[in-house]
Design a protein around this motif. Structure first.
Motif, PDB file in Angstrom:
ATOM      1  N   LEU A  44      65.955  74.232  16.076  1.00 33.34           N
ATOM      2  CA  LEU A  44      65.548  73.671  17.368  1.00 33.34           C
ATOM      3  C   LEU A  44      65.831  74.632  18.512  1.00 33.34           C
ATOM      4  N   ALA A  45      65.114  74.411  19.640  1.00 36.30           N
ATOM      5  CA  ALA A  45      65.363  75.209  20.851  1.00 36.30           C
ATOM      6  C   ALA A  45      66.787  74.946  21.324  1.00 36.30           C
ATOM      7  N   ARG A  46      67.490  76.045  21.660  1.00 38.58           N
ATOM      8  CA  ARG A  46      68.915  75.919  21.917  1.00 38.58           C
ATOM      9  C   ARG A  46      69.218  75.131  23.199  1.00 38.58           C
ATOM     10  N   VAL A  47      68.512  75.450  24.297  1.00 38.37           N
ATOM     11  CA  VAL A  47      68.888  74.874  25.590  1.00 38.37           C
ATOM     12  C   VAL A  47      68.847  73.346  25.564  1.00 38.37           C
ATOM     13  N   ARG A  48      67.775  72.808  25.008  1.00 38.54           N
ATOM     14  CA  ARG A  48      67.618  71.352  25.003  1.00 38.54           C
ATOM     15  C   ARG A  48      68.659  70.687  24.108  1.00 38.54           C
ATOM     16  N   ARG A  49      68.870  71.246  22.909  1.00 39.05           N
ATOM     17  CA  ARG A  49      69.840  70.677  21.981  1.00 39.05           C
ATOM     18  C   ARG A  49      71.243  70.774  22.556  1.00 39.05           C
ATOM     19  N   TRP A  50      71.543  71.925  23.111  1.00 36.42           N
ATOM     20  CA  TRP A  50      72.882  72.126  23.674  1.00 36.42           C
ATOM     21  C   TRP A  50      73.167  71.172  24.814  1.00 36.42           C
ATOM     22  N   SER A  51      72.186  70.962  25.709  1.00 32.35           N
ATOM     23  CA  SER A  51      72.468  70.097  26.854  1.00 32.35           C
ATOM     24  C   SER A  51      72.757  68.678  26.374  1.00 32.35           C
ATOM     25  N   ASN A  52      72.135  68.258  25.267  1.00 34.27           N
ATOM     26  CA  ASN A  52      72.413  66.920  24.735  1.00 34.27           C
ATOM     27  C   ASN A  52      73.764  66.856  24.020  1.00 34.27           C
ATOM     28  N   ASN A  53      74.069  67.866  23.208  1.00 35.17           N
ATOM     29  CA  ASN A  53      75.371  67.880  22.526  1.00 35.17           C
ATOM     30  C   ASN A  53      76.520  67.960  23.537  1.00 35.17           C
ATOM     31  N   ILE A  54      76.375  68.837  24.522  1.00 33.51           N
ATOM     32  CA  ILE A  54      77.451  69.005  25.502  1.00 33.51           C
ATOM     33  C   ILE A  54      77.487  67.798  26.448  1.00 33.51           C
ATOM     34  N   GLY A  55      76.305  67.192  26.673  1.00 31.37           N
ATOM     35  CA  GLY A  55      76.265  65.952  27.464  1.00 31.37           C
ATOM     36  C   GLY A  55      77.121  64.870  26.816  1.00 31.37           C
ATOM     37  N   LEU A  56      77.052  64.778  25.497  1.00 32.60           N
ATOM     38  CA  LEU A  56      77.862  63.790  24.771  1.00 32.60           C
ATOM     39  C   LEU A  56      79.354  64.122  24.919  1.00 32.60           C
ATOM     40  N   LEU A  57      79.689  65.399  24.865  1.00 32.52           N
ATOM     41  CA  LEU A  57      81.091  65.826  25.034  1.00 32.52           C
ATOM     42  C   LEU A  57      81.605  65.414  26.423  1.00 32.52           C
ATOM     43  N   ILE A  58      80.783  65.623  27.445  1.00 36.65           N
ATOM     44  CA  ILE A  58      81.205  65.285  28.814  1.00 36.65           C
ATOM     45  C   ILE A  58      81.385  63.770  28.942  1.00 36.65           C
ATOM     46  N   LEU A  59      80.434  63.014  28.385  1.00 34.65           N
ATOM     47  CA  LEU A  59      80.544  61.550  28.409  1.00 34.65           C
ATOM     48  C   LEU A  59      81.846  61.108  27.736  1.00 34.65           C
TER      49      LEU A  59
END
Ligand SMILES: [Zn+2]
Ligand SMILES: [Zn+2]
Length: 275
Positions: A44-59
């Motif tokens: 998968l494209a890194r930017v989109r996947r990363w923003s979701n994975n890291i979004g979960l970490l921040i939450l």
């Protein structure tokens, strides 16, 4: 005032900075390593996947700070002042208590990970971690919020039962967070070095097997820090059957990126049926 009191005071004063600083340091090092020598081509494209994975970490970080403002080290101090827990009632040398506490905490985390796989209701939560279609350092940061809260409750009970020194809890949390990023990185140590390191610690090559889509491999290599527990409890698999570059990552039953690599899909994943 003993030396352990000074250490505890220092840790409590700088707890958030120590955690964030060490995490950021490991993250940057592994990020550069992945850039220079990636182990696998990502799907998968890194930017989109990363923003979701890291979004979960921040939450998760926000939810934890809200529900548990004292943090685990604060509870360890309270336990020691009030004399709760096994180690607070033994007169062992400080260094020995630290070593024993870190070892037992690591064993407990190994065991809870096995339980997350074996109990169907808990697996629904934990499969969010496994459903990532790629395996890189951000995979190590994605766990369902309910699993993170559960893990914190388990840690609190453990601390009250064990009474570990504040230093042991801090070491354990820093090492666990750092190792989660290291172990999930899309990198590999040179094979001979991997052999040597793996005798004691979990390496990315070892933990990648745990993210295989083949169920027997998913249910292996549960350790996060020490590789000892998987060998001891016979859950160790040396290499993935299909090889590291060809193996399928994720879960066979969940392959849609919108579901497994977007935040709303990840949060809903425990509550949906198998597709
Ligand atoms: Zn797992
Ligand atoms: Zn993992």
């Amino acid at each position: 005032m003993g030396s352990s009191d000074w250490i505890s005071e220092f840790i409590l004063a700088y707890e958030a900075s120590i955690r964030l600083g060490s995490f950021a340091a490991v993250f940057v090092v592994m990020l550069l390593w992945e850039r220079v020598a990636p182990r696998r081509r990502l799907l998968l494209a890194r930017v989109r996947r990363w923003s979701n994975n890291i979004g979960l970490l921040i939450l998760n970080t926000l939810v934890l700070r809200l529900l548990f403002p004292a943090a685990a080290v604060g509870l360890a101090l309270t336990a020691s002042l009030d004399g709760y827990g096994l180690l607070n009632n033994l007169a062992w040398p400080f260094w020995l208590e630290v070593v024993v506490a870190v070892l037992l905490l690591d064993l407990a985390i190994y065991l809870q990970h096995v339980v997350m796989h074996r109990v169907p209701l808990l697996w629904r939560l934990h499969r969010v971690h496994h459903a990532d279609l790629d395996f890189d350092l951000t995979t190590g940061t994605r766990f369902h919020t309910i699993e993170i809260v559960l893990l914190m409750l388990i840690k609190w009970v453990l601390i009250l039962l064990l009474g570990p020194p504040v230093l042991a809890v801090m070491i354990f949390e820093v090492v666990l967070n750092g190792m989660a990023v290291f172990n999930h990185a899309n990198v590999s140590l040179p094979p001979r070095l991997d052999r040597v390191v793996r005798r004691l610690f979990v390496t990315p090559e070892m933990h990648r097997v745990h993210h295989s889509a083949i169920p027997a491999e998913t249910d292996s290599n549960f350790g996060f820090n020490l590789s000892l527990w998987d060998r001891l409890f016979k859950t160790y698999i040396d290499q993935p059957r299909a090889g590291h570059t060809q193996m399928q990552i994720g879960l066979k039953e969940f392959r849609r990126p919108e579901q497994v690599d977007r935040l709303p899909g990840m949060l809903a994943l425990p509550f949906v049926g198998n597709e």
